[in-house]
Design an enzyme around this catalytic site. Structure first.
Site, PDB file in Angstrom:
ATOM      1  N   ASP A  13      -3.088 -15.846 -24.947  1.00 44.03           N
ATOM      2  CA  ASP A  13      -2.715 -15.106 -26.149  1.00 44.03           C
ATOM      3  C   ASP A  13      -1.435 -14.323 -25.852  1.00 44.03           C
ATOM      4  O   ASP A  13      -1.049 -14.146 -24.688  1.00 44.03           O
ATOM      5  CB  ASP A  13      -3.861 -14.164 -26.525  1.00 44.03           C
ATOM      6  CG  ASP A  13      -3.545 -13.302 -27.729  1.00 44.03           C
ATOM      7  OD1 ASP A  13      -3.075 -13.836 -28.746  1.00 44.03           O
ATOM      8  OD2 ASP A  13      -3.762 -12.073 -27.649  1.00 44.03           O
ATOM      9  N   ASP A  15       0.260 -11.075 -28.145  1.00 41.02           N
ATOM     10  CA  ASP A  15       0.199  -9.628 -28.379  1.00 41.02           C
ATOM     11  C   ASP A  15      -1.065  -9.015 -27.790  1.00 41.02           C
ATOM     12  O   ASP A  15      -2.179  -9.445 -28.081  1.00 41.02           O
ATOM     13  CB  ASP A  15       0.243  -9.322 -29.876  1.00 41.02           C
ATOM     14  CG  ASP A  15       1.600  -9.625 -30.488  1.00 41.02           C
ATOM     15  OD1 ASP A  15       2.498 -10.065 -29.745  1.00 41.02           O
ATOM     16  OD2 ASP A  15       1.768  -9.419 -31.703  1.00 41.02           O
ATOM     17  N   ASP A 214      -7.348 -10.937 -25.697  1.00 46.61           N
ATOM     18  CA  ASP A 214      -7.814  -9.553 -25.829  1.00 46.61           C
ATOM     19  C   ASP A 214      -8.497  -9.236 -27.152  1.00 46.61           C
ATOM     20  O   ASP A 214      -9.033  -8.140 -27.324  1.00 46.61           O
ATOM     21  CB  ASP A 214      -6.633  -8.589 -25.670  1.00 46.61           C
ATOM     22  CG  ASP A 214      -5.737  -8.588 -26.896  1.00 46.61           C
ATOM     23  OD1 ASP A 214      -5.496  -7.502 -27.466  1.00 46.61           O
ATOM     24  OD2 ASP A 214      -5.269  -9.667 -27.302  1.00 46.61           O
TER      25      ASP A 214
END
EC number: 3.1.3.70
Length: 271
Positions: A13, A15, A214
């Site tokens: 991922d 951001d 996240d």
């Protein structure tokens, strides 16, 4: 047990994982990116971002030419050497951005749901929301198979909105900062499995996979990985997997790119 030796694929991922959620800094991860590049280990970016945004970031990170997963799996950008694959250079899953926008506009007008999409505002507003430059913010509006929005209604209305989308063959997905609407058949997990199968077909051996994320929208991706790093994030919902065997899942103490580095250190440096 596994090592940095091939065949290995790393799915990440952006951001809040490889990039800092606020500054977009990635320097803490730079040494590992260099080491993986030297070992010819593909780092495949996976994000809710558009392919235009991700191609820009891919070049900045020194990962150009590799496949990537955009718009939460609704778009797969193929590797440069995969020109013989049908659909090159991109494979798009499900209905288009324009069709989704029409559905959302109808729901807003007829059922009075409150939300603001990226299509409703200009690049200056998106730059203010995200901290991006205006030129980078303009790339966020180049969706091909999803719509990004800010929800401005109650939790009860959100449940109703989600149900209506599901009835129409769409899904409502939470990202690190925004919400995303895309075809129900699309997903980071589906896209990752397709890429894994393609590498297996080309090499004759299934690669070992490591995923890092996240946010809640990363859970499907991490579920299909052999090993997973859950980077400490800002999202209150967090990431919860069905199988959190410590032998295959590591939760970091640090956030963003420092957590990304911590995860790589955990799985590789001790081996």
């Amino acid at each position: 047990m596994f090592s940095i030796q091939q065949p290995l694929l790393v799915f990440s991922d952006l951001d809040g994982t490889l990039l800092d959620s606020h500054s977009y800094d990635w320097q803490p991860a730079a040494p590992w990116l260099s080491r993986l590049r030297e070992a010819n280990v593909p780092v495949i970016l996976c994000s809710s971002k558009t392919s235009a945004e991700m191609l820009y970031l891919q070049k900045m990170l020194g990962l150009q030419g590799l496949p990537l997963i955009a718009e939460n799996g609704a778009v797969i950008q193929l590797a440069e050497q995969w020109q013989e694959i049908d659909g090159f250079p991109r494979i798009i899953s499900g209905i288009s951005h324009g069709e989704i926008s029409q559905v959302l506009n109808t729901l807003r007008e007829k059922e009075h749901f409150k939300f603001t999409t990226f299509d409703d505002v200009d690049d200056a507003t998106i730059a203010e929301w995200t901290g991006l430059s205006r030129s980078q913010a303009a790339l966020t509006q180049l969706h091909e198979a999803s719509v990004t929005l800010i929800w401005r209604d109650s939790d009860e209305r959100m449940a109703q909105f989600t149900a209506r989308l599901n009835e129409l063959g769409l899904q409502f997905m939470q990202g690190a900062r925004f919400w995303h609407v895309l075809d129900a058949s699309a997903g980071k997990d589906q896209a990752a499995n397709w890429i894994i199968a393609t590498y297996q077909q080309l090499s004759g051996k299934r690669p070992t996979t490591l995923g890092l994320g996240d946010g809640p929208n990363d859970a499907p991706l991490l579920e299909v990985m052999d090993y997973a790093v859950i980077v400490k994030g800002l999202n209150r919902e967090g990431v919860h997997l069905h199988d959190e065997d410590p032998a295959r899942v590591w939760r970091t103490q640090r956030e963003g790119p420092e957590g990304w580095r911590e995860g790589l250190d955990h799985f590789f440096s001790a081996r």
